[in-house]
Design an enzyme around this catalytic site. Structure first.
Site, PDB file in Angstrom:
ATOM      1  N   CYS A   1       0.619  -0.960  -0.096  1.00 29.37           N
ATOM      2  CA  CYS A   1      -0.259  -0.240   0.546  1.00 29.37           C
ATOM      3  C   CYS A   1       0.585   1.524  -0.143  1.00 29.37           C
ATOM      4  CB  CYS A   1      -1.048  -0.289   1.086  1.00 29.37           C
ATOM      5  SG  CYS A   1      -1.552  -1.089   0.768  1.00 29.37           S
TER       6      CYS A   1
ATOM      7  N   ALA B   1      -2.759  -2.982  -2.276  1.00 24.55           N
ATOM      8  CA  ALA B   1      -4.063  -4.423  -2.284  1.00 24.55           C
ATOM      9  C   ALA B   1      -5.305  -2.766  -2.747  1.00 24.55           C
ATOM     10  CB  ALA B   1      -4.938  -4.364  -0.300  1.00 24.55           C
TER      11      ALA B   1
ATOM     12  N   TYR C   1      -7.768  -9.302   6.456  1.00 25.92           N
ATOM     13  CA  TYR C   1      -8.306  -8.787   6.155  1.00 25.92           C
ATOM     14  C   TYR C   1     -10.014  -9.514   5.225  1.00 25.92           C
ATOM     15  CZ  TYR C   1      -5.093  -5.421   6.198  1.00 25.92           C
ATOM     16  OH  TYR C   1      -4.017  -4.980   6.730  1.00 25.92           O
TER      17      TYR C   1
END
Ligand SMILES: Cc1cc2nc3c(=O)[nH]c(=O)nc-3n(C[C@H](O)[C@H](O)[C@H](O)COP(=O)(O)O)c2cc1C
Length: 361
Positions: A28, A62, A185
């Site tokens: 990220c 992501a 997640y």
């Protein structure tokens, strides 16, 4: 004398061939300053540098399939057609440097908006989620608000959201779609008995807990046609009662039956745990999965504290995995693959012709 290496030999995946076996894993960047999920110039230059730096396959960070699935408001998204053009700029930049372009599609579930943005804690706005958290069960991640348990309609909506985001990724030109089934997640939360306490057909038995992921895989497989489909998994929760390597091996075999081409094997992050960190500490899990899917066409990517050419080469030569992902090292050294090729003295360096007169200082 110049040599051949495993690391710098091509990797064939379904309908694509990567020039070598080095992957840039998703990382990220928290750089969508307008908080609209659209790619910025930061993304384009960041991924371009790592492609000209010699990675064979680059998996963009992501990328959320729905707004509330972002890990921070500054995440990339592909939940809206207006996000495709910007994402295509990243893909074009990656292709210009010679790497295959992938995207990691995900939903943060109960950990959405947990990660601090790159600017530091202030940009988390007090650490409070910007939106209601969704999860398989109303079981909170420590220190986070209690999520809402998804009902059947919510599950259907997200299965469709993954497929729609995958179609947009294909429209943007990606070669590889990776589903984020790791690191605590949403998909991982369904898989692990420590976060999934449902009593319907999505909870309880191993078969039920994998139903959400398999529905997503089936929808995404249809959406991406013959593009490469990868799933990233946390092989173990590193906790009693959680996911184990054995369960992950069984799941991997089923995923391959459902048309998954690549298993990207990470670990942990469902809950805080004591993890025996060390060089290549997750590679044995990749090796387990590789044994489990032996006999199929599926490929396995190993990751985690691989920081030298020799270590990466060794992981391939000993058959632990088919490709190696190198993350944090590449944040500060986008040219690591070129450096490693020079170090191994290989014939098939990904050195761009434009840089051939370069020297290592
Ligand atoms: C800044 C940063 C961001 C990350 N973002 C993601 C992500 O978006 N998706 C993911 O699956 N893993 C993410 N990770 C984990 C990496 O993909 C990788 O698995 C991890 O860094 C271990 O590999 P390494 O030891 O080579 O860095 C991130 C790691 C870092 C350092």
């Amino acid at each position: 004398m110049r040599r051949m290496s495993s690391l710098f030999s091509p990797l064939s995946l379904r309908n694509a061939t990567a020039r070598n076996r080095l992957w840039l894993p998703p990382m990220c960047m928290y750089s969508v300053y307008a908080e609209d999920g659209r790619a910025t110039d930061w993304h384009v230059q960041h991924y371009a540098a790592r492609s000209s730096g010699g990675f064979g396959t680059i998996v963009v960070e992501a990328t959320a399939v729905s707004p509330e699935g972002r890990l921070s408001p500054r995440d990339l998204g592909l939940w809206d057609g207006g996000q495709v053009a910007g994402f295509a700029r990243i893909v074009e930049a990656i292709h210009a440097g010679g790497a295959l372009a992938g995207v990691q599609l995900g939903h943060g579930g109960r950990k959405s908006e947990v990660n601090p943005a790159s600017e530091g804690p202030d940009s988390r706005r007090g650490g409070k989620p910007e939106w209601d958290l969704l999860a398989p069960s109303a079981v909170a991640f420590p220190g986070m608000p209690t999520p809402e348990a998804l009902d059947e309609a919510g599950i259907d909506r997200l299965v469709d959201a993954f497929a729609a985001a995958a179609s947009r990724a294909v429209e943007a030109g990606v070669d590889v779609v990776e589903l984020h089934g790791a690191h605590g997640y949403l998909i991982h939360e369904f898989l692990s008995p420590l976060s999934n306490t449902r009593t319907d057909s999505y909870g309880g038995s191993e078969e039920n807990r994998r139903r959400f992921l398999l529905r997503i895989v089936d929808g995404v497989r249809r959406a991406v046609g013959d593009r490469v489909l990868c799933v990233r998994l946390s092989a173990t929760d590193w906790l009693d009662g959680g996911l184990t390597s054995e369960a992950t091996c069984r799941l991997s075999s089923v995923l391959v039956e459902h048309g998954v081409d690549v298993l990207h094997i990470s670990s942990g992050a469902l809950l805080p745990a004591d993890i025996p960190l060390g060089p290549g500490y997750q590679l044995p899990f990749a090796a387990d999965v590789k044994r489990a899917v032996a006999g199929s066409e599926a490929k396995v990517v190993g990751v985690g504290m691989v920081t030298s050419a020799e270590q990466a080469e060794q992981a391939l030569v000993t058959g632990q995995c088919d490709a190696v992902a190198v993350g944090r090292l590449a944040l500060t050294d986008p040219y690591a693959p070129l450096r490693w090729a020079a170090r191994l003295g290989v014939d098939d360096s990904p050195m761009p012709v434009q840089y051939r007169r370069g020297v290592w200082g």
